[in-house]
Design an enzyme around this catalytic site. Sequence first.
Site, PDB file in Angstrom:
ATOM      1  N   PRO A  89       0.824  -1.222   0.000  1.00 28.13           N
ATOM      2  CA  PRO A  89       0.000   0.000   0.000  1.00 28.13           C
ATOM      3  C   PRO A  89       0.849   1.258   0.000  1.00 28.13           C
ATOM      4  O   PRO A  89       1.798   1.382   0.775  1.00 28.13           O
ATOM      5  CB  PRO A  89      -0.812  -0.139   1.292  1.00 28.13           C
ATOM      6  CG  PRO A  89      -0.971  -1.614   1.436  1.00 28.13           C
ATOM      7  CD  PRO A  89       0.335  -2.204   0.965  1.00 28.13           C
ATOM      8  N   CYS A  90       0.508   2.173  -0.906  1.00 25.71           N
ATOM      9  CA  CYS A  90       1.397   3.299  -1.181  1.00 25.71           C
ATOM     10  C   CYS A  90       0.939   4.613  -0.577  1.00 25.71           C
ATOM     11  O   CYS A  90       1.632   5.601  -0.693  1.00 25.71           O
ATOM     12  CB  CYS A  90       1.518   3.475  -2.698  1.00 25.71           C
ATOM     13  SG  CYS A  90      -0.067   3.711  -3.542  1.00 25.71           S
TER      14      CYS A  90
END
Length: 398
Positions: A89-90
Amino acid sequence: MNVLHFKNNSQNRDVISLFSGAMGLDIGLAKAGLNIAIGQDFDAACVATMRANGHKVLSGDIRDIDPADLLEQVNLVPGEPFLICGGPPCQPFSTAGKRLGINDPRGSLFMDFIRMIDYIRPRFFIMENVKGIMSAPLKHVPLAERDKNDPEQQLGTVLDVILSEFQKLGYKTVYGVLDAVNYGVPQFRERFVLIGSRDNENIFMPIPTHFQMHQNASYRWQTLGDTIRDLEYDCGECAAFSKERLSFLKLIPEGGNWRDLPTDLRRIAMGGAFESGGGKVGFYRRLSYNQPSPTLVTSPVQKATMMCHPTQNRPLSIREYARIQQFPDDWIFTGTSTEKYRQIGNAVPVGLAEALGKVVLSVADQNAAIQTKRFRGTDVHQKLKMALEIGGSCYAHK
């Protein structure tokens, strides 16, 4: 255990996909010739989407997954998988917002990606993320409290830690920021990509295949018109703008934004954002058929990142979103409309993913380069090389 035996098995192209989402990365890798043995995700809508399309999925939080159990699911042992891919997850590393980086619980998930690599020992890995990961600080310090003389605040970046961890594992790495538009994707979308080789092979970033200018139309950037024009009056499931926002959007020409409103309406339409800084190009943005799409976001109706159709008074539809990300037309997305937009908006474009898959295959098959005794026309070829590098800045790290 001999982890190098895989090099003698040229037929094994099994991929373990982590943080798979709607499988944009996986579809592209499969198009390149790889076999997606299993996917994994925590999000229920993403898991349902993968299963709806006939893919094997391990559902759950990666922090709770034993890599031995993951291998058992696909009947493989450490050292056998050809590739592990994924995009932790960015959000913590985005160039917008607080950028908490590793201090955000989601930011630490890249360590679980590394944990999987450490145990499974694939021949290659591909890790993708937002480009903000390259400069995200390891420790978040509020602006008002920053002190350049405080050694605890000089901890480097998240990327420094990632590269260091892979170096400890013995993986050779190369990384860079790639723009999907340079790989046949009808969208400007910059992504950070890190490729690793367990066996010290000559990995490289994919060479661009599409260009803003080219004498052959098939090698030019793909436009929105090339991609979704046939869906103009048959768009399918679609979000809607509020009545107020739509009243302003109706005044915007194709390819325009809030600056194209009548002068007396601009402040009214923008509200408090009118006095804020920045280009604000996404406010009341109507797209153009003659250009690639801007980067798709997880919702096409947000005020600062509107994705209004070029000629219709509506946002881009779910089906149009999927076309721009190059999902097959028969790909099934599950969940609510909001969840479908989010799954597609977070995906890796298929064309970029396919280029990444072709890179690792060409490295594995040792056919990426034509070997010559002499490189003729040095000046001309250097200019060509510079032109090819518009796909993004590349960095090698061992």
